[in-house]
Design a protein around this motif. Structure first.
Motif, PDB file in Angstrom:
ATOM      1  N   LYS A   1       0.840  -1.198   0.000  1.00 14.96           N
ATOM      2  CA  LYS A   1       0.000   0.000   0.000  1.00 14.96           C
ATOM      3  C   LYS A   1       0.877   1.250   0.000  1.00 14.96           C
ATOM      4  CE  LYS A   1      -3.429  -2.077   3.002  1.00 14.96           C
ATOM      5  NZ  LYS A   1      -4.082  -1.939   4.314  1.00 14.96           N
ATOM      6  N   LYS A   2       0.406   2.280  -0.668  1.00 11.14           N
ATOM      7  CA  LYS A   2       1.143   3.551  -0.738  1.00 11.14           C
ATOM      8  C   LYS A   2       1.297   4.194   0.635  1.00 11.14           C
ATOM      9  CE  LYS A   2       1.573   4.179  -5.277  1.00 11.14           C
ATOM     10  NZ  LYS A   2       2.803   4.389  -5.969  1.00 11.14           N
ATOM     11  N   THR A   3       0.356   3.935   1.538  1.00 11.43           N
ATOM     12  CA  THR A   3       0.422   4.542   2.872  1.00 11.43           C
ATOM     13  C   THR A   3       1.543   3.932   3.712  1.00 11.43           C
ATOM     14  OG1 THR A   3      -1.231   2.971   3.674  1.00 11.43           O
ATOM     15  CG2 THR A   3      -2.018   5.133   2.914  1.00 11.43           C
ATOM     16  N   ASN A   4       2.022   2.766   3.336  1.00 14.12           N
ATOM     17  CA  ASN A   4       3.086   2.103   4.088  1.00 14.12           C
ATOM     18  C   ASN A   4       4.480   2.394   3.529  1.00 14.12           C
ATOM     19  OD1 ASN A   4       1.195   0.988   5.754  1.00 14.12           O
ATOM     20  ND2 ASN A   4       1.234  -1.027   4.821  1.00 14.12           N
TER      21      ASN A   4
ATOM     22  N   THR B   1       7.418   5.359   2.516  1.00  7.91           N
ATOM     23  CA  THR B   1       7.941   6.723   2.554  1.00  7.91           C
ATOM     24  C   THR B   1       9.139   6.777   1.628  1.00  7.91           C
ATOM     25  OG1 THR B   1       7.235   7.139   4.811  1.00  7.91           O
ATOM     26  CG2 THR B   1       9.021   8.477   3.990  1.00  7.91           C
TER      27      THR B   1
ATOM     28  N   ASN C   1       3.033   4.618  12.042  1.00  7.40           N
ATOM     29  CA  ASN C   1       2.801   3.438  11.212  1.00  7.40           C
ATOM     30  C   ASN C   1       3.967   2.458  11.380  1.00  7.40           C
ATOM     31  OD1 ASN C   1       2.189   1.561   9.281  1.00  7.40           O
ATOM     32  ND2 ASN C   1       2.247   2.957   7.551  1.00  7.40           N
TER      33      ASN C   1
END
Length: 133
Positions: free
Chosen positions: A55-58, A60, A93
């Motif tokens: 996922k893009k949210t995981n 950086t 996260n």
């Protein structure tokens, strides 16, 4: 009256034990010298060919340019600030993966400094992207 002249004996340095002394010095220095072996960067790499959709949210993104300037997301930061920024992101996260990407002309010392900051921030999931050409 004849006076006999004494024959002056030439001074000699005994060289019979010179080889023994050289051999002992050689052995001494071989035994007492330590050789430092470079261990390189301690990273555990996954097997080749393994790709996983994340996922893009995981993720950086951390970009390092040729001058050593670092960009995390859309923000330019100093190398020293990486530790605190990544620590706060990991607190939000715990499954965060830091993707490190460099320029082809980035100096190796900047790359190592960035990896050191990530290690100090306790980032265990680091993705090393291929440098841009």
């Amino acid at each position: 009256m004849l006076v006999e002249k004494k024959k002056v004996k030439a001074a000699e340095i005994p060289t019979s034990s010179l080889a023994d002394i050289a051999f002992l010095l050689l052995i001494f220095f071989l035994v007492t010298t330590t050789i430092d072996v470079d261990k390189g960067i301690g990273l555990v790499l996954p097997p080749k060919g393994e790709t996983i959709e994340i996922k893009k949210t995981n993720i950086t993104n951390l970009l390092v340019n040729a001058e050593g300037k670092v960009m995390i997301g859309d923000e330019v930061v100093d190398i020293i600030m990486i530790k605190s920024i990544i620590q706060s992101k990991l607190a939000q996260n715990p499954k965060l993966i830091v993707s490190v990407k460099t320029d082809a002309n980035t100096k190796y010392r900047y790359y190592i400094q960035v990896l050191d900051q990530l290690k100090q921030a306790r980032a265990t999931r680091i993705s090393i992207a291929e440098p841009e050409r």
